[in-house]
Scaffold this active site. Structure first.
Site, PDB file in Angstrom:
ATOM      1  N   ARG A   1       0.824  -1.219   0.000  1.00  0.00           N
ATOM      2  CA  ARG A   1       0.000   0.000   0.000  1.00  0.00           C
ATOM      3  C   ARG A   1       0.851   1.260   0.000  1.00  0.00           C
ATOM      4  NH1 ARG A   1      -4.020  -1.636   4.615  1.00  0.00           N
ATOM      5  NH2 ARG A   1      -5.110  -3.394   3.674  1.00  0.00           N
TER       6      ARG A   1
ATOM      7  N   ARG B   1      -3.626   6.019   0.245  1.00  0.00           N
ATOM      8  CA  ARG B   1      -4.224   7.161   0.933  1.00  0.00           C
ATOM      9  C   ARG B   1      -3.264   7.946   1.808  1.00  0.00           C
ATOM     10  NH1 ARG B   1      -9.117   4.064   3.605  1.00  0.00           N
ATOM     11  NH2 ARG B   1      -7.606   2.364   3.419  1.00  0.00           N
TER      12      ARG B   1
ATOM     13  N   ARG C   1      -7.055  10.921  -7.177  1.00  0.00           N
ATOM     14  CA  ARG C   1      -8.189  10.015  -7.043  1.00  0.00           C
ATOM     15  C   ARG C   1      -9.491  10.752  -6.729  1.00  0.00           C
ATOM     16  NH1 ARG C   1      -8.961   5.260  -4.643  1.00  0.00           N
ATOM     17  NH2 ARG C   1     -11.114   5.876  -5.014  1.00  0.00           N
TER      18      ARG C   1
ATOM     19  N   ASP D   1      -6.534  -3.698  -7.622  1.00  0.00           N
ATOM     20  CA  ASP D   1      -7.247  -4.233  -6.472  1.00  0.00           C
ATOM     21  C   ASP D   1      -7.467  -5.716  -6.711  1.00  0.00           C
ATOM     22  OD1 ASP D   1      -8.964  -3.224  -3.933  1.00  0.00           O
ATOM     23  OD2 ASP D   1      -9.964  -4.923  -4.899  1.00  0.00           O
TER      24      ASP D   1
ATOM     25  N   TYR E   1     -14.470 -13.339  -0.122  1.00  0.00           N
ATOM     26  CA  TYR E   1     -15.315 -12.221  -0.537  1.00  0.00           C
ATOM     27  C   TYR E   1     -16.531 -12.703  -1.326  1.00  0.00           C
ATOM     28  CZ  TYR E   1     -11.998  -8.596   0.907  1.00  0.00           C
ATOM     29  OH  TYR E   1     -11.189  -7.761   1.642  1.00  0.00           O
TER      30      TYR E   1
END
Length: 355
Positions: A38, A42, A51, A87, A162
């Protein structure tokens, strides 16, 4: 592996002698290479800016945006490798699964996979399904030069979690119920996902990625016996499918201290270790013939410079006897991390390990 030992048809590239790839191959390095899971995300104000107003999945399908985001931490932190911005659910979206990544929640699947009939929705993935991946990696390899690009994908178990749960879960009750109660369906689901994952990694490698990481984010929820019997065959199938490319294969999961040996046995060349197990102990569990990656606790970056350096030194000391070591965090960079702390950490590791 030397240039003479490379698989037939594979030629040395500008990245071949990089510290990152040398460490993955367990060869002597000029310094311990560093990258962060990562690292493009962010924690970077420039990431948040580009973004802004763009949904996550859409951002993964815009080659120019993917290229810019992937390059941002390389420019800012001087890391030794870039990781392709994407992703783990992108290949599922590409084959037509109705899902979205909801802010503050994560991937949400409109119709969970619960029956054998649902398997029909999981068709094969082809390069034509993800042209934006090929285009973005082509752009990236031109920009990165001698900096290696890591491709990545979600492992079959994590993807299955998921799909069966319909979204993030803390207990994995539906996925585990299928694994225990309908092992035939479970095995077929993971086998199908292994094919999709392998195809996604092949697209990235053929476009120019020189290493790949398989994220089994939720494998730590499994007992070793269950992992060996019900999960490891699918992960091994993924690694086997890309073995012929000769690129390093990294395997990482969270809370997988009890699985480290098995994760290496599944076919990884490099085993990622979270912060819960010291690297010298991880080496004992994994055994010889593998490099290790990790494993500073991400929360250490919220402390002062001296503490960060002291804790990083502990990681480096524990890694002193390893055949190969890639410095990383024990999980992804947290969103509120000060980017300057990451930059200083890279500089510290490079300086402290310069040979």
């Amino acid at each position: 592996m030397t240039a003479d030992d490379m698989p037939t048809g594979q030629q040395p590239t500008a990245t071949y002698d990089s510290a990152f790839l040398k460490a993955c191959r367990r060869e002597p390095v000029p310094h311990t290479p560093v990258w962060f899971m990562r690292q493009a995300g962010r924690s970077l104000p420039e990431y948040r800016k580009v973004r802004e107003g763009v949904p996550m999945l859409e951002s993964c399908m815009r080659p120019e945006l993917v290229t810019e985001i992937t390059l941002q931490p390389v420019r800012r932190h001087d890391v030794d490798a870039a990781i392709f911005f994407s992703d783990i659910v992108v290949p599922l979206k590409a084959i037509g699964i109705d899902l979205d990544i909801k802010p503050g929640v994560g991937p949400v699947v409109e119709q969970p996979v619960r029956t054998r009939a649902d398997l029909a929705r999981l068709r094969d993935l082809s390069p034509e399904d993800v042209p934006y991946v090929t285009e973005a990696i082509g752009m990236l390899t031109c920009e990165l030069g001698a900096t290696p690009l890591i491709g990545f994908a979600g492992a079959p178990f994590t993807l299955a979690s998921y799909l069966v749960e319909g979204g993030p879960s803390r207990t994995y009750e539906n996925a585990k119920a299928m694994m225990y109660g309908d092992p035939g369906l479970w095995a077929d689901l993971l086998d199908r996902l292994a094919d999709i994952t392998a195809a996604f990694l092949k697209v990235q490698i053929e476009a120019g990625a020189v290493a790949v990481q398989l994220f089994d984010s939720w494998a730590g929820a499994l007992a070793p016996a269950d992992y060996r019997k019900s999960v490891m065959p699918a992960s091994a199938k993924v690694f086997d499918a890309v073995a012929g490319y000769g690129v390093p294969r990294i395997h990482f999961g969270v809370g997988t201290g009890e699985l480290l040996g098995l994760m290496g046995e599944a076919g990884a060349d490099v085993v990622g270790v979270d912060w819960r197990v010291p690297l010298d102990e991880a080496r004992r569990r994994v055994g010889p013939g593998k490099a290790l990656q990790g494993n500073l606790d991400p929360t250490v970056l919220f402390t002062d410079k001296n503490t960060v350096e002291a804790k990083a030194r502990e990681v480096l000391d524990a890694a002193a006897g390893l055949e190969g070591h890639v410095f990383n965090l024990g999980h992804g960079v947290m969103p509120n991390t000060d980017p300057d702390a990451l930059t200083r950490l890279v500089e510290y590791v490079h300086t402290a390990t310069a040979r």
